[in-house]
Motif scaffolding. Structure first.
Motif, PDB file in Angstrom:
ATOM      1  N   LEU A 182       0.712  -1.140   0.215  1.00  0.00           N
ATOM      2  CA  LEU A 182       0.004  -0.149   0.067  1.00  0.00           C
ATOM      3  C   LEU A 182       0.732   1.421   0.116  1.00  0.00           C
ATOM      4  O   LEU A 182       0.617   2.152  -0.650  1.00  0.00           O
ATOM      5  CB  LEU A 182      -1.006   0.073   1.065  1.00  0.00           C
ATOM      6  CG  LEU A 182      -2.261  -0.926   0.920  1.00  0.00           C
ATOM      7  CD1 LEU A 182      -2.990  -1.140   2.408  1.00  0.00           C
ATOM      8  CD2 LEU A 182      -2.893  -0.704  -0.273  1.00  0.00           C
ATOM      9  N   THR A 183       2.019   1.111   0.876  1.00  0.00           N
ATOM     10  CA  THR A 183       2.907   2.415   0.974  1.00  0.00           C
ATOM     11  C   THR A 183       3.532   2.600  -0.731  1.00  0.00           C
ATOM     12  O   THR A 183       3.535   3.701  -0.924  1.00  0.00           O
ATOM     13  CB  THR A 183       3.897   2.256   1.945  1.00  0.00           C
ATOM     14  OG1 THR A 183       3.354   1.873   3.228  1.00  0.00           O
ATOM     15  CG2 THR A 183       5.044   3.471   2.112  1.00  0.00           C
ATOM     16  N   LEU A 184       3.916   1.686  -1.095  1.00  0.00           N
ATOM     17  CA  LEU A 184       4.651   1.694  -2.381  1.00  0.00           C
ATOM     18  C   LEU A 184       3.518   2.083  -3.645  1.00  0.00           C
ATOM     19  O   LEU A 184       3.840   2.732  -4.258  1.00  0.00           O
ATOM     20  CB  LEU A 184       5.099   0.502  -2.868  1.00  0.00           C
ATOM     21  CG  LEU A 184       6.338  -0.062  -2.210  1.00  0.00           C
ATOM     22  CD1 LEU A 184       6.776  -1.244  -2.459  1.00  0.00           C
ATOM     23  CD2 LEU A 184       7.591   0.838  -2.255  1.00  0.00           C
ATOM     24  N   ASN A 185       2.356   1.355  -3.477  1.00  0.00           N
ATOM     25  CA  ASN A 185       1.264   1.919  -4.378  1.00  0.00           C
ATOM     26  C   ASN A 185       0.830   3.568  -4.271  1.00  0.00           C
ATOM     27  O   ASN A 185       0.940   4.069  -5.208  1.00  0.00           O
ATOM     28  CB  ASN A 185       0.053   1.077  -4.111  1.00  0.00           C
ATOM     29  CG  ASN A 185      -0.863   1.261  -5.341  1.00  0.00           C
ATOM     30  OD1 ASN A 185      -0.648   1.315  -6.451  1.00  0.00           O
ATOM     31  ND2 ASN A 185      -2.191   0.882  -5.116  1.00  0.00           N
ATOM     32  N   ASN A 186       0.932   3.884  -2.877  1.00  0.00           N
ATOM     33  CA  ASN A 186       0.525   5.445  -2.810  1.00  0.00           C
ATOM     34  C   ASN A 186       1.692   6.283  -3.299  1.00  0.00           C
ATOM     35  O   ASN A 186       1.511   7.023  -3.716  1.00  0.00           O
ATOM     36  CB  ASN A 186       0.312   5.515  -1.376  1.00  0.00           C
ATOM     37  CG  ASN A 186      -1.016   5.142  -0.784  1.00  0.00           C
ATOM     38  OD1 ASN A 186      -2.104   4.915  -1.543  1.00  0.00           O
ATOM     39  ND2 ASN A 186      -1.315   5.003   0.596  1.00  0.00           N
ATOM     40  N   MET A 187       3.055   5.794  -3.171  1.00  0.00           N
ATOM     41  CA  MET A 187       4.058   6.675  -3.571  1.00  0.00           C
ATOM     42  C   MET A 187       4.244   6.516  -5.088  1.00  0.00           C
ATOM     43  O   MET A 187       4.369   7.722  -5.512  1.00  0.00           O
ATOM     44  CB  MET A 187       5.364   6.009  -2.896  1.00  0.00           C
ATOM     45  CG  MET A 187       5.647   6.215  -1.505  1.00  0.00           C
ATOM     46  SD  MET A 187       7.163   5.412  -0.953  1.00  0.00           S
ATOM     47  CE  MET A 187       8.283   5.790  -2.276  1.00  0.00           C
ATOM     48  N   HIS A 188       3.850   5.474  -5.766  1.00  0.00           N
ATOM     49  CA  HIS A 188       3.749   5.502  -6.975  1.00  0.00           C
ATOM     50  C   HIS A 188       2.788   6.247  -7.621  1.00  0.00           C
ATOM     51  O   HIS A 188       2.998   6.861  -8.566  1.00  0.00           O
ATOM     52  CB  HIS A 188       3.580   4.044  -7.522  1.00  0.00           C
ATOM     53  CG  HIS A 188       3.609   3.750  -8.912  1.00  0.00           C
ATOM     54  ND1 HIS A 188       4.659   4.039  -9.694  1.00  0.00           N
ATOM     55  CD2 HIS A 188       2.679   3.428  -9.884  1.00  0.00           C
ATOM     56  CE1 HIS A 188       4.662   3.810 -10.927  1.00  0.00           C
ATOM     57  NE2 HIS A 188       3.344   3.555 -10.951  1.00  0.00           N
TER      58      HIS A 188
END
Length: 135
Positions: free
Chosen positions: A70-76
């Motif tokens: 989720l963190t990576l998805n939000n960052m992306h």
């Protein structure tokens, strides 16, 4: 002269319209490409999450992986939004510059045409004065 001026203005307007359509098409294509890439990445991420959840049987480790995803998805997503925003700003700036350039060119052309018109009027006036003197 007026027809030529109208023709030149029409050509400029057509060129401007073509440029605008080209820029719009490029933006749509870039947006489509980014969306496809995001969908592929999300599908790949989703598949990896399913496999991990099956292997770990919903353990603490799978929860940590979900939080990371989720963190990576939000960052992306944030990076994509920023990139799209920057692209829009760059294109808006380019369009403003193009518009200014076209307006400047038109103003120059109008000034040239007005100057020619004034010279023609002066020549006609002088010719009329000479003809009156000759009579």
């Amino acid at each position: 002269h007026e027809r030529e001026h109208d023709r030149e203005i029409s050509e400029l307007a057509a060129k401007h319209q073509e440029e605008m359509e080209k820029l719009r098409a490029e933006l749509r294509e870039e947006q489509r490409h980014l969306l496809e890439e995001l969908q592929q990445q999300m599908k790949a991420t989703h598949k990896a999450e399913q496999e991990q959840a099956q292997l770990q049987a919903q353990t603490l480790h799978s929860l940590e992986l979900e939080a990371l995803r989720l963190t990576l998805n939000n960052m992306h997503t944030s990076q994509l939004e920023l990139a799209l925003s920057n692209q829009r700003k760059e294109k808006e700036t380019a369009l403003v510059e193009l518009r200014e350039m076209l307006n400047d060119k038109r103003a120059q052309e109008v000034a040239i045409l007005q100057s020619r018109h004034q010279m023609e009027r002066e020549n006609i006036r002088e010719q009329c004065l000479r003809e009156k003197e000759d009579l």
